[in-house]
Design a protein around this motif. Structure first.
Motif, mmCIF file in Angstrom:
data_model
loop_
_atom_site.group_PDB
_atom_site.id
_atom_site.type_symbol
_atom_site.label_atom_id
_atom_site.label_comp_id
_atom_site.label_asym_id
_atom_site.label_seq_id
_atom_site.Cartn_x
_atom_site.Cartn_y
_atom_site.Cartn_z
ATOM 1 N N SER A 8 0.874 -1.163 0.000
ATOM 2 C CA SER A 8 0.000 0.000 0.000
ATOM 3 C C SER A 8 0.917 1.220 0.000
ATOM 4 C CB SER A 8 -0.889 -0.015 1.241
ATOM 5 O OG SER A 8 -1.797 1.058 1.192
ATOM 6 N N ALA A 9 0.421 2.327 0.471
ATOM 7 C CA ALA A 9 1.301 3.488 0.635
ATOM 8 C C ALA A 9 2.318 3.172 1.733
ATOM 9 C CB ALA A 9 0.491 4.709 1.029
ATOM 10 N N LEU A 10 3.523 3.648 1.574
ATOM 11 C CA LEU A 10 4.547 3.445 2.598
ATOM 12 C C LEU A 10 4.510 4.623 3.563
ATOM 13 C CD1 LEU A 10 7.005 2.053 3.865
ATOM 14 C CD2 LEU A 10 8.432 3.307 2.227
ATOM 15 N N PHE A 11 4.157 4.346 4.792
ATOM 16 C CA PHE A 11 4.215 5.345 5.850
ATOM 17 C C PHE A 11 5.469 5.043 6.641
ATOM 18 C CE2 PHE A 11 -0.236 5.232 4.734
ATOM 19 C CZ PHE A 11 -0.566 6.577 4.712
ATOM 20 N N ALA A 12 6.373 6.016 6.701
ATOM 21 C CA ALA A 12 7.673 5.758 7.327
ATOM 22 C C ALA A 12 8.137 6.963 8.120
ATOM 23 C CB ALA A 12 8.700 5.413 6.249
ATOM 24 N N ILE A 13 9.056 6.695 9.022
ATOM 25 C CA ILE A 13 9.696 7.753 9.794
ATOM 26 C C ILE A 13 11.167 7.775 9.398
ATOM 27 C CG2 ILE A 13 10.079 6.222 11.770
ATOM 28 C CD1 ILE A 13 9.688 8.707 13.569
ATOM 29 N N THR A 14 11.697 8.967 9.192
ATOM 30 C CA THR A 14 13.095 9.111 8.797
ATOM 31 C C THR A 14 13.984 9.105 10.035
ATOM 32 O OG1 THR A 14 12.416 10.478 6.922
ATOM 33 C CG2 THR A 14 14.735 10.578 7.559
ATOM 34 N N ILE A 15 14.990 8.249 10.000
ATOM 35 C CA ILE A 15 15.952 8.166 11.099
ATOM 36 C C ILE A 15 17.349 8.276 10.504
ATOM 37 C CG2 ILE A 15 16.838 6.780 12.998
ATOM 38 C CD1 ILE A 15 14.085 5.458 13.174
ATOM 39 N N PRO A 16 18.128 9.286 10.939
ATOM 40 C CA PRO A 16 19.499 9.422 10.427
ATOM 41 C C PRO A 16 20.345 8.198 10.781
ATOM 42 C CG PRO A 16 18.814 11.415 11.575
ATOM 43 C CD PRO A 16 17.773 10.362 11.854
ATOM 44 N N GLU A 17 21.267 7.863 9.901
ATOM 45 C CA GLU A 17 22.123 6.691 10.080
ATOM 46 C C GLU A 17 22.845 6.690 11.431
ATOM 47 O OE1 GLU A 17 24.807 4.105 7.076
ATOM 48 O OE2 GLU A 17 25.187 6.261 7.065
ATOM 49 N N VAL A 18 23.260 7.856 11.901
ATOM 50 C CA VAL A 18 23.997 7.936 13.170
ATOM 51 C C VAL A 18 23.112 7.649 14.379
ATOM 52 C CG1 VAL A 18 25.730 9.533 12.252
ATOM 53 C CG2 VAL A 18 23.683 10.441 13.369
ATOM 54 N N TYR A 51 13.930 1.577 3.759
ATOM 55 C CA TYR A 51 14.261 2.117 2.445
ATOM 56 C C TYR A 51 15.349 3.128 2.757
ATOM 57 C CZ TYR A 51 13.812 5.541 -1.314
ATOM 58 O OH TYR A 51 14.070 6.413 -2.315
ATOM 59 N N LYS A 52 16.448 3.112 1.996
ATOM 60 C CA LYS A 52 17.589 3.960 2.316
ATOM 61 C C LYS A 52 18.221 4.509 1.038
ATOM 62 C CE LYS A 52 22.178 3.467 4.337
ATOM 63 N NZ LYS A 52 23.116 2.491 4.909
ATOM 64 N N VAL A 53 18.453 5.832 1.017
ATOM 65 C CA VAL A 53 19.144 6.454 -0.104
ATOM 66 C C VAL A 53 20.625 6.095 -0.005
ATOM 67 C CG1 VAL A 53 19.774 8.641 -1.201
ATOM 68 C CG2 VAL A 53 17.472 8.322 -0.288
ATOM 69 N N THR A 54 21.174 5.515 -1.087
ATOM 70 C CA THR A 54 22.573 5.083 -1.098
ATOM 71 C C THR A 54 23.464 6.000 -1.925
ATOM 72 O OG1 THR A 54 22.077 3.590 -2.940
ATOM 73 C CG2 THR A 54 22.001 2.653 -0.715
ATOM 74 N N GLU A 55 22.860 6.926 -2.670
ATOM 75 C CA GLU A 55 23.657 7.857 -3.483
ATOM 76 C C GLU A 55 24.059 9.051 -2.626
ATOM 77 O OE1 GLU A 55 22.758 10.508 -7.356
ATOM 78 O OE2 GLU A 55 22.692 8.344 -7.639
ATOM 79 N N LYS A 56 25.310 9.439 -2.722
ATOM 80 C CA LYS A 56 25.815 10.575 -1.948
ATOM 81 C C LYS A 56 24.991 11.816 -2.229
ATOM 82 C CE LYS A 56 29.495 8.510 -0.251
ATOM 83 N NZ LYS A 56 29.620 8.130 1.109
ATOM 84 N N GLY A 57 24.693 12.550 -1.187
ATOM 85 C CA GLY A 57 23.891 13.759 -1.294
ATOM 86 C C GLY A 57 23.303 14.095 0.052
ATOM 87 N N GLN A 58 22.418 15.063 0.087
ATOM 88 C CA GLN A 58 21.828 15.561 1.323
ATOM 89 C C GLN A 58 21.134 14.465 2.135
ATOM 90 O OE1 GLN A 58 18.889 18.604 0.657
ATOM 91 N NE2 GLN A 58 18.322 18.736 2.794
ATOM 92 N N HIS A 59 20.500 13.501 1.474
ATOM 93 C CA HIS A 59 19.721 12.477 2.174
ATOM 94 C C HIS A 59 20.423 11.127 2.245
ATOM 95 C CE1 HIS A 59 16.295 15.107 2.578
ATOM 96 N NE2 HIS A 59 16.565 15.526 1.363
ATOM 97 N N PHE A 60 21.707 11.074 1.876
ATOM 98 C CA PHE A 60 22.471 9.826 1.908
ATOM 99 C C PHE A 60 22.469 9.214 3.307
ATOM 100 C CE2 PHE A 60 26.540 7.763 2.904
ATOM 101 C CZ PHE A 60 26.475 6.703 2.022
ATOM 102 N N GLY A 61 22.201 7.928 3.369
ATOM 103 C CA GLY A 61 22.329 7.202 4.621
ATOM 104 C C GLY A 61 21.144 7.261 5.554
ATOM 105 N N GLY A 62 20.171 8.108 5.284
ATOM 106 C CA GLY A 62 19.006 8.165 6.162
ATOM 107 C C GLY A 62 18.113 6.956 5.930
ATOM 108 N N TYR A 63 17.589 6.408 6.988
ATOM 109 C CA TYR A 63 16.702 5.255 6.904
ATOM 110 C C TYR A 63 15.257 5.703 6.960
ATOM 111 C CZ TYR A 63 20.677 2.205 7.887
ATOM 112 O OH TYR A 63 21.870 1.534 7.824
ATOM 113 N N GLU A 64 14.442 5.173 6.077
ATOM 114 C CA GLU A 64 12.995 5.358 6.126
ATOM 115 C C GLU A 64 12.444 4.064 6.699
ATOM 116 O OE1 GLU A 64 11.380 8.171 5.423
ATOM 117 O OE2 GLU A 64 13.266 9.133 4.873
ATOM 118 N N ILE A 65 12.037 4.105 7.956
ATOM 119 C CA ILE A 65 11.587 2.924 8.677
ATOM 120 C C ILE A 65 10.050 2.885 8.670
ATOM 121 C CG2 ILE A 65 11.644 1.694 10.884
ATOM 122 C CD1 ILE A 65 14.427 1.998 9.632
#
Length: 114
Positions: A8-18, A51-65
């Protein structure tokens, strides 16, 4: 892609890798789902993990849980919807929050293709 992955739609919370740690790392399965992001799931129970952005940039490494992983998701507020021009007509979330088109989403992620 998120709709197929989440069912369905993905409802997620963003959590920084650190700010995140995982246990049971041996059970985590990963898949590079595009040229710029990966998805992971539990190899034991099949639950979607991130779901995690793996390309270097502003959102690199953040996890969408996915919020379905939390025992209590009360108190969370929708901050934004992404890829809004791909949503099914039946999906209409209420509230005054940011809504980003495909192009706006990719631009914010620093992605030039897809």
């Amino acid at each position: 892609m998120c709709q197929r992955w989440a069912g369905s739609a993905l409802f997620a919370i963003t959590i920084p890798e650190v700010d995140i740690t995982f246990s049971g790392i041996h059970a985590i399965q990963r898949f590079q789902s595009s040229g710029w992001a990966e998805r992971a799931w539990c190899g034991t129970c099949g639950s979607s993990l991130w779901y995690k952005v793996t390309e270097k940039g502003q959102h690199f490494g953040g996890y969408e849980i996915p919020i379905g992983l939390f025992d209590d998701a009360n108190g969370l507020v929708i901050a934004h919807e992404i890829f809004i021009d791909r949503k099914p007509d039946a999906f209409a979330l209420a509230g005054d929050h940011e809504r980003l088109s495909d192009a706006e989403t990719l631009s914010r992620l620093g992605i030039t293709e897809e």
